[in-house]
Scaffold this motif. Structure first.
Motif, PDB file in Angstrom:
ATOM      1  N   PHE A   1      -8.285  17.103   4.644  1.00 36.78           N
ATOM      2  CA  PHE A   1      -8.032  15.674   4.464  1.00 36.78           C
ATOM      3  C   PHE A   1      -8.119  14.987   5.826  1.00 36.78           C
ATOM      4  CE2 PHE A   1      -5.243  11.980   4.002  1.00 36.78           C
ATOM      5  CZ  PHE A   1      -5.444  11.550   2.702  1.00 36.78           C
ATOM      6  N   HIS A   2      -8.760  13.807   5.868  1.00 37.98           N
ATOM      7  CA  HIS A   2      -8.851  13.069   7.131  1.00 37.98           C
ATOM      8  C   HIS A   2      -8.618  11.572   6.900  1.00 37.98           C
ATOM      9  CE1 HIS A   2     -12.864  11.926   5.812  1.00 37.98           C
ATOM     10  NE2 HIS A   2     -13.253  13.198   5.778  1.00 37.98           N
ATOM     11  N   ASN A   3      -8.731  10.796   7.952  1.00 43.15           N
ATOM     12  CA  ASN A   3      -8.423   9.361   7.858  1.00 43.15           C
ATOM     13  C   ASN A   3      -9.336   8.621   6.884  1.00 43.15           C
ATOM     14  OD1 ASN A   3      -6.350   9.647   9.688  1.00 43.15           O
ATOM     15  ND2 ASN A   3      -7.562   9.040  11.459  1.00 43.15           N
ATOM     16  N   GLY A   4     -10.557   9.117   6.716  1.00 45.38           N
ATOM     17  CA  GLY A   4     -11.460   8.512   5.738  1.00 45.38           C
ATOM     18  C   GLY A   4     -10.936   8.681   4.324  1.00 45.38           C
ATOM     19  N   HIS A   5     -10.345   9.846   4.035  1.00 40.90           N
ATOM     20  CA  HIS A   5      -9.744  10.081   2.726  1.00 40.90           C
ATOM     21  C   HIS A   5      -8.516   9.187   2.520  1.00 40.90           C
ATOM     22  CE1 HIS A   5     -11.624  14.269   3.280  1.00 40.90           C
ATOM     23  NE2 HIS A   5     -12.360  13.624   2.384  1.00 40.90           N
ATOM     24  N   LEU A   6      -7.735   9.038   3.579  1.00 38.75           N
ATOM     25  CA  LEU A   6      -6.556   8.177   3.504  1.00 38.75           C
ATOM     26  C   LEU A   6      -6.976   6.740   3.211  1.00 38.75           C
ATOM     27  CD1 LEU A   6      -3.455   7.987   3.885  1.00 38.75           C
ATOM     28  CD2 LEU A   6      -3.875   7.547   6.306  1.00 38.75           C
ATOM     29  N   TYR A   7      -8.026   6.288   3.877  1.00 33.30           N
ATOM     30  CA  TYR A   7      -8.575   4.940   3.654  1.00 33.30           C
ATOM     31  C   TYR A   7      -9.031   4.794   2.203  1.00 33.30           C
ATOM     32  CZ  TYR A   7     -11.891   1.034   4.019  1.00 33.30           C
ATOM     33  OH  TYR A   7     -12.571  -0.142   3.822  1.00 33.30           O
ATOM     34  N   HIS A   8      -9.673   5.819   1.673  1.00 33.90           N
ATOM     35  CA  HIS A   8     -10.153   5.802   0.292  1.00 33.90           C
ATOM     36  C   HIS A   8      -8.993   5.602  -0.691  1.00 33.90           C
ATOM     37  CE1 HIS A   8     -12.316   8.196  -3.159  1.00 33.90           C
ATOM     38  NE2 HIS A   8     -12.152   6.922  -3.450  1.00 33.90           N
ATOM     39  N   ILE A   9      -7.930   6.373  -0.515  1.00 33.63           N
ATOM     40  CA  ILE A   9      -6.783   6.263  -1.414  1.00 33.63           C
ATOM     41  C   ILE A   9      -6.120   4.893  -1.290  1.00 33.63           C
ATOM     42  CG2 ILE A   9      -4.448   7.129  -1.883  1.00 33.63           C
ATOM     43  CD1 ILE A   9      -5.460   9.938  -1.198  1.00 33.63           C
ATOM     44  N   ARG A  10      -5.976   4.416  -0.061  1.00 28.58           N
ATOM     45  CA  ARG A  10      -5.338   3.107   0.139  1.00 28.58           C
ATOM     46  C   ARG A  10      -6.163   1.982  -0.468  1.00 28.58           C
ATOM     47  NH1 ARG A  10      -3.169   3.863   6.419  1.00 28.58           N
ATOM     48  NH2 ARG A  10      -1.247   5.007   5.865  1.00 28.58           N
ATOM     49  N   GLU A  11      -7.471   2.041  -0.312  1.00 26.09           N
ATOM     50  CA  GLU A  11      -8.348   1.014  -0.888  1.00 26.09           C
ATOM     51  C   GLU A  11      -8.332   1.080  -2.413  1.00 26.09           C
ATOM     52  OE1 GLU A  11     -10.250  -1.533   0.735  1.00 26.09           O
ATOM     53  OE2 GLU A  11      -8.715  -0.927   2.184  1.00 26.09           O
ATOM     54  N   THR A  12      -8.215   2.275  -2.951  1.00 26.44           N
ATOM     55  CA  THR A  12      -8.124   2.445  -4.401  1.00 26.44           C
ATOM     56  C   THR A  12      -6.853   1.799  -4.932  1.00 26.44           C
ATOM     57  OG1 THR A  12      -9.392   4.514  -4.300  1.00 26.44           O
ATOM     58  CG2 THR A  12      -8.043   4.158  -6.260  1.00 26.44           C
ATOM     59  N   ARG A  13      -5.763   1.957  -4.208  1.00 21.78           N
ATOM     60  CA  ARG A  13      -4.505   1.327  -4.626  1.00 21.78           C
ATOM     61  C   ARG A  13      -4.566  -0.192  -4.440  1.00 21.78           C
ATOM     62  NH1 ARG A  13      -0.802   4.771  -6.388  1.00 21.78           N
ATOM     63  NH2 ARG A  13      -0.755   6.923  -5.607  1.00 21.78           N
ATOM     64  N   LYS A  14      -5.242  -0.634  -3.387  1.00 20.08           N
ATOM     65  CA  LYS A  14      -5.412  -2.082  -3.190  1.00 20.08           C
ATOM     66  C   LYS A  14      -6.184  -2.707  -4.349  1.00 20.08           C
ATOM     67  CE  LYS A  14      -5.378  -2.442   1.879  1.00 20.08           C
ATOM     68  NZ  LYS A  14      -6.218  -2.752   3.061  1.00 20.08           N
ATOM     69  N   ASN A  15      -7.040  -1.896  -4.966  1.00 19.18           N
ATOM     70  CA  ASN A  15      -7.831  -2.372  -6.105  1.00 19.18           C
ATOM     71  C   ASN A  15      -7.027  -2.375  -7.403  1.00 19.18           C
ATOM     72  OD1 ASN A  15     -10.440  -3.248  -7.147  1.00 19.18           O
ATOM     73  ND2 ASN A  15     -10.537  -1.265  -8.185  1.00 19.18           N
TER      74      ASN A  15
END
Length: 400
Positions: A13-27
């Motif tokens: 897991f890396h920061n790109g994955h963290l960004y993905h999850i956060r953006e998914t929740r923002k959606n």
């Protein structure tokens, strides 16, 4: 309640994955279910850490429920990888959307690319085959033909995450799924990039740094503290895996099998079994892989085939869709997802592989391959683990 599905490997897991999850929740996603590769990953390699540990960390990092992608789908083409994962999400009956990264960040453009790919593959099959006969891979031959038809689409399918995204869309169409596709534009470091960018690094670069330094401190700026700590702990205990440790068993397997056995292995086609069999004289894994590799067959495909040979994954095994979903970890929101799915799921979802294996002959075969894969994975660790570990596995339930 909006449930979003993510297909992942988290290796690591890396920061790109963290960004993905956060953006998914923002959606708007209130709950996230992840379908994750287990002991082996799609590039034809061992996972860097045990699947249960990666699942536990995934829940600590933003996922609510983690389901294992069966090993035969992990060690297969992008199309099969996507189909198996999308099927597991769709079969829950409760997932509203599938969220995935892409270089273009545009579902409409990806959908147009899928339509173009499907039409071109059918209408220009002879032209594609002629290019492949010159020694090129199918994706490269397809891209070459599409470039002459629609250069913009050719540019889209030239990018690895776009290509995988198209396969997710294909799978949604195949299963007549009601899940809505949502894509997040990939930012900073690209897929397999060798250079970090603004605190983002590709998983391949992170793995390379870990292999060289043997210390998790070198990757701390590219992942979360939870993962840095867990990887550091795994390194100190000899619990990280390397494909190189399977060198001798892979060489033994090839030296002790027949051409006919190789021909039955998933993804072996066009007489490739003879080329693989002729490599049995190799004295190292690298020599074996480079002996088999050509422009037509990528290194990742050859590695996947060799691991499938070792595990025993055949063409017949790819004719069945997953008969169950195996749960690796969940939290309170994950429990809510499972409650929502209880009366609508089309296949069973449970944690015990022993119980799941008793559902049917197909389930027994899926479990047999998974247990074998885990046993072989244990040999790739610095500190070898005992066999049958999957039967004793304790999933992570996080109710904090």
């Amino acid at each position: 309640m909006k449930i979003s599905g993510i297909i992942c490997e988290y290796n690591p897991f890396h920061n790109g994955h963290l960004y993905h999850i956060r953006e998914t929740r923002k959606n708007g996603a209130t709950h996230v279910v992840a379908v994750m590769s287990g002991s082996f990953v799609q590039r034809g390699d061992v996972a860097i850490m045990d699947k249960l540990e990666r699942a536990r960390l995934a829940v600590k990092s933003g996922a609510d429920l983690v389901i294992e992608l069966p090993v035969q789908y992990c060690l297969s083409s992008a199309e099969n990888f996507a189909a198996g994962a999308v099927y597991l999400l769709n079969s829950l009956g409760a997932v509203d959307e599938i969220s995935f990264g892409s270089e273009c960040g545009d579902v409409e453009k990806l959908s147009r690319a899928l339509d173009t790919v499907e039409v071109t593959a059918m209408v220009h099959a002879d032209e594609i085959r002629e290019i492949m006969e010159k020694g090129y891979t199918y994706p490269r031959a397809l891209n070459s033909v599409i470039n002459g038809i629609d250069p913009e689409i050719a540019e889209v399918i030239a990018e690895p995450n776009n290509l995988l995204a198209i396969e997710y869309l294909r799978a949604l169409k195949k299963f007549s799924s009601g899940m809505q596709p949502y894509t997040i534009k990939r930012i900073n470091a690209g897929h397999d990039s060798e250079q970090p960018e603004n605190g983002y690094a590709s998983a391949s670069m992170i793995r390379e740094k870990l292999e060289t330094a043997k210390s998790a401190s070198v990757i701390s700026e590219y992942t979360t503290s939870v993962w840095t700590s867990a990887i550091s702990n795994a390194i100190s205990k000899g619990e990280t895996a390397s494909l190189s440790r399977l060198e001798r068993v892979l060489l033994y397997k090839l030296r002790s099998c027949t051409v006919e056995e190789i021909s039955q292995i998933n993804d072996v086609a066009q007489g490739l079994e003879h080329r693989i069999y002729s490599a049995r004289m190799a004295g190292s894994l690298d020599e074996l892989l480079f002996t088999v590799k050509t422009k037509r067959y990528t290194m990742a495909r050859i590695r996947r085939i060799m691991l499938s040979l070792l595990i025993g994954i055949t063409k017949e095994d790819m004719k069945q869709l997953p008969p169950y979903g195996r749960i690796l970890a969940f939290n309170e929101r994950g429990r809510e997802i499972l409650a929502q799915a209880k009366d609508v799921a089309s296949i069973p979802y449970a944690a015990s592989i022993a119980k799941l294996s008793q559902l049917s002959e197909v389930a027994e075969r899926f479990a047999e391959l998974e247990i074998r894969a885990s046993d072989i994975y244990g040999l790739a660790l610095e500190t070898v683990t005992s066999a049958q570990k999957d039967y004793r596995a304790k999933i992570m339930i996080d109710m904090e």
